[in-house]
Design a protein around this motif. Sequence first.
Motif, PDB file in Angstrom:
ATOM      1  N   LEU A  69       0.820  -1.214   0.000  1.00 30.60           N
ATOM      2  CA  LEU A  69       0.000   0.000   0.000  1.00 30.60           C
ATOM      3  C   LEU A  69       0.857   1.269   0.000  1.00 30.60           C
ATOM      4  O   LEU A  69       0.343   2.359  -0.207  1.00 30.60           O
ATOM      5  N   LYS A 102       4.821   8.197   3.213  1.00 31.45           N
ATOM      6  CA  LYS A 102       4.911   8.030   4.671  1.00 31.45           C
ATOM      7  C   LYS A 102       4.128   6.772   5.065  1.00 31.45           C
ATOM      8  O   LYS A 102       2.907   6.774   5.109  1.00 31.45           O
ATOM      9  N   ILE A 106       1.542  16.196   3.600  1.00 35.05           N
ATOM     10  CA  ILE A 106       0.445  16.785   2.807  1.00 35.05           C
ATOM     11  C   ILE A 106       0.774  18.233   2.466  1.00 35.05           C
ATOM     12  O   ILE A 106       0.599  18.677   1.331  1.00 35.05           O
ATOM     13  N   ARG A 155      -9.644  13.961   8.117  1.00 34.66           N
ATOM     14  CA  ARG A 155      -8.630  14.959   8.494  1.00 34.66           C
ATOM     15  C   ARG A 155      -7.728  15.264   7.283  1.00 34.66           C
ATOM     16  O   ARG A 155      -7.405  16.423   6.998  1.00 34.66           O
ATOM     17  N   LEU A 168     -17.178  -0.113   0.154  1.00 32.72           N
ATOM     18  CA  LEU A 168     -15.904  -0.429  -0.510  1.00 32.72           C
ATOM     19  C   LEU A 168     -16.112  -1.508  -1.573  1.00 32.72           C
ATOM     20  O   LEU A 168     -16.029  -1.255  -2.758  1.00 32.72           O
TER      21      LEU A 168
HETATM   22  P1  NAD Z   1      -5.003   5.211  10.077  1.00 31.74           P
HETATM   23  O1  NAD Z   1      -6.002   6.088   9.455  1.00 31.74           O
HETATM   24  O2  NAD Z   1      -4.911   5.153  11.544  1.00 31.74           O
HETATM   25  O3  NAD Z   1      -3.531   5.576   9.568  1.00 31.74           O
HETATM   26  C1  NAD Z   1      -3.202   5.563   8.199  1.00 31.74           C
HETATM   27  C2  NAD Z   1      -2.000   6.444   7.973  1.00 31.74           C
HETATM   28  O4  NAD Z   1      -2.379   7.795   8.236  1.00 31.74           O
HETATM   29  C3  NAD Z   1      -0.802   6.158   8.867  1.00 31.74           C
HETATM   30  O5  NAD Z   1       0.376   6.254   8.109  1.00 31.74           O
HETATM   31  C4  NAD Z   1      -0.874   7.289   9.890  1.00 31.74           C
HETATM   32  O6  NAD Z   1       0.361   7.625  10.461  1.00 31.74           O
HETATM   33  C5  NAD Z   1      -1.380   8.412   9.025  1.00 31.74           C
HETATM   34  N1  NAD Z   1      -1.993   9.528   9.765  1.00 31.74           N
HETATM   35  C6  NAD Z   1      -2.572   9.510  10.984  1.00 31.74           C
HETATM   36  N2  NAD Z   1      -3.039  10.756  11.297  1.00 31.74           N
HETATM   37  C7  NAD Z   1      -2.746  11.552  10.254  1.00 31.74           C
HETATM   38  C8  NAD Z   1      -2.976  12.924   9.968  1.00 31.74           C
HETATM   39  N3  NAD Z   1      -3.600  13.730  10.831  1.00 31.74           N
HETATM   40  N4  NAD Z   1      -2.549  13.419   8.790  1.00 31.74           N
HETATM   41  C9  NAD Z   1      -1.934  12.621   7.893  1.00 31.74           C
HETATM   42  N5  NAD Z   1      -1.680  11.299   8.106  1.00 31.74           N
HETATM   43  C10 NAD Z   1      -2.089  10.776   9.272  1.00 31.74           C
HETATM   44  O7  NAD Z   1      -5.274   3.762   9.461  1.00 31.74           O
HETATM   45  P2  NAD Z   1      -4.579   2.389   9.858  1.00 31.74           P
HETATM   46  O8  NAD Z   1      -5.100   1.957  11.179  1.00 31.74           O
HETATM   47  O9  NAD Z   1      -3.100   2.490   9.655  1.00 31.74           O
HETATM   48  O10 NAD Z   1      -5.121   1.444   8.704  1.00 31.74           O
HETATM   49  C11 NAD Z   1      -6.276   0.715   8.787  1.00 31.74           C
HETATM   50  C12 NAD Z   1      -7.379   1.376   7.993  1.00 31.74           C
HETATM   51  O11 NAD Z   1      -6.987   1.477   6.628  1.00 31.74           O
HETATM   52  C13 NAD Z   1      -8.655   0.571   7.977  1.00 31.74           C
HETATM   53  O12 NAD Z   1      -9.768   1.398   8.140  1.00 31.74           O
HETATM   54  C14 NAD Z   1      -8.655  -0.056   6.589  1.00 31.74           C
HETATM   55  O13 NAD Z   1      -9.930  -0.412   6.115  1.00 31.74           O
HETATM   56  C15 NAD Z   1      -8.037   1.027   5.791  1.00 31.74           C
HETATM   57  N6  NAD Z   1      -7.511   0.495   4.529  1.00 31.74           N
HETATM   58  C16 NAD Z   1      -8.138   0.848   3.374  1.00 31.74           C
HETATM   59  C17 NAD Z   1      -7.699   0.320   2.162  1.00 31.74           C
HETATM   60  C18 NAD Z   1      -8.382   0.657   0.861  1.00 31.74           C
HETATM   61  O14 NAD Z   1      -7.808   0.415  -0.201  1.00 31.74           O
HETATM   62  N7  NAD Z   1      -9.581   1.191   0.879  1.00 31.74           N
HETATM   63  C19 NAD Z   1      -6.607  -0.540   2.151  1.00 31.74           C
HETATM   64  C20 NAD Z   1      -6.007  -0.877   3.358  1.00 31.74           C
HETATM   65  C21 NAD Z   1      -6.458  -0.336   4.542  1.00 31.74           C
END
Ligand code: NAD
Length: 481
Positions: free
Chosen positions: A142, A160, A200, A217, A392
């Motif tokens: 990913l 990141k 970002i 966010r 999804l």
């Molecule tokens: P998360 O949203 O907690 O974190 C994802 C990423 O965002 C991490 O790298 C994190 O450090 C970053 N992040 C956190 N706060 C941020 C901010 N304020 N600004 C910018 N970046 C920030 O998600 P997670 O727990 O790592 O992943 C699981 C989630 O991802 C699940 O909901 C899953 O369904 C989803 N997911 C979606 C797909 C898809 O293709 N639709 C694929 C895989 C996972």
Amino acid sequence: MTDASSLPTRNPRSGASDYLMPVYNAAQVADVANALRQAQTDWAALSLQQRLAALAELIDAIDADRDALVQALSQDTGRQQESAMEVNGVQNTLRRWLATAPALMSHEAPRRSQVPSILIEQHRRPYVLAGVISPWNFPLMLSMIDAIPALAVGCAVMVKPSEATPRFVPVFQKTIARVPALSKVLGFVTGPGQTGEALIRNSDLICFTGSVRTGRRVCELAAQCFIPAHLELGGKDPAIVCADADIAQAARALAWGSMVNAGQSCQSIERCYVHRSIFAPFVAALQLEVSGLKSNFLEIDQGQIGPIIAGVQAPIVQRHLSQALSQGAKAVVGGQVREHHGGLWCEPTVLVDVTPEMAIMTEETFAAILPVMPFETEEEAVQLANSSIFGLSACVFSRDIERAKNIAAQLHAGAVSINDASLTAIVHDAAKQSFKASGLGGSRMGAPSLQRFYRQQAFMIKDGGADSPWWYPKATDSQIT
Ligand code: NAD
């Protein structure tokens, strides 16, 4: 912005914090971004074939580092089979774009406008710096799934990855360094959410994969920065098993689609609706399939079910399970989260006697759990499947493909697998977008994926006729006086 220069990282197999992740602060992210921006000019000036040649070299570089990459990803995630699948998956993604990008990016011949005397030339101008923020469930795949088409188009890319799985980053950086042309335009920064925010602020577009909460966010910040945001978020994918389905086939497909990566996939099947006439034999078949799956807690290379990767998910999984069981659900297989030497493993679990209101039927459950409930009519099945904030993907099982397609057309989901489950994990050449809270933006897969990474620029060349009919009438001497 945090002042800490490193953060301890939890090991999913032991629960111990045994790795220190470097934290990039805002200034460091800006430095990386500036270097990537400078290198992008030369990268974009290369021909598509030259850029693809560099991406082809990455396939060989990955081959050279395969063992180290699989090992680092296994340490990040506590599972090995899927780590090897991820490494292969990135190579397959590279091969797919090498094969398809030339036709998709082929030069469009100049054409005459419908407006007389005007020739149109279309040009593609890549965004300079694409930012990628990725989650922990498939850390390498990913991080690269959007980076590869962005690089092919001519962007530089800054990634990141999740702070939960940073161990693979230095290993992959060495792999990238084997391809000098690429190493200048593909950079990684590590850190928590604040590092993501800095990324970002320094990007020209953002591809985000993660939770709905963070996605909101990210979208807000992207709006402030006035950059496009492509969001791939969570899911609660439903399966509908019709009365005429091949029961054994559906059970096998759904055992895989709900349990692979220990259920920690966005497109994991998390709700299963089965026609009442086949409910009992279907549950028996599913029970048989799922009870054959084993945890990998003794040996990482044995068994199919890895640990809960992100510690923060464990209490959510526990809450969903215990609430369902206390409200009358029954586990016909599994039903517990078990601790082994500090790591947490969710037993591969099939639940029956669930109701639509239970959290396990409405909220995302990142674990190897499949709740199954019966339906009476297909209308009811569609209504149950659509009663979710997520959209999804989904799947439908029926021996009658037309019936399955008719149901699929009524589902609020971007991708529907028919007679298989979770196919978006495997099939990456079909365009699809996320519905409802599962995402926003262009398709990450299929031909339109590339379009996310460039702007169209039009040259409108007047090449005939002295005067244009829309100009003001020619001024005459008499008008001037
Ligand atoms: P998360 O949203 O907690 O974190 C994802 C990423 O965002 C991490 O790298 C994190 O450090 C970053 N992040 C956190 N706060 C941020 C901010 N304020 N600004 C910018 N970046 C920030 O998600 P997670 O727990 O790592 O992943 C699981 C989630 O991802 C699940 O909901 C899953 O369904 C989803 N997911 C979606 C797909 C898809 O293709 N639709 C694929 C895989 C996972």
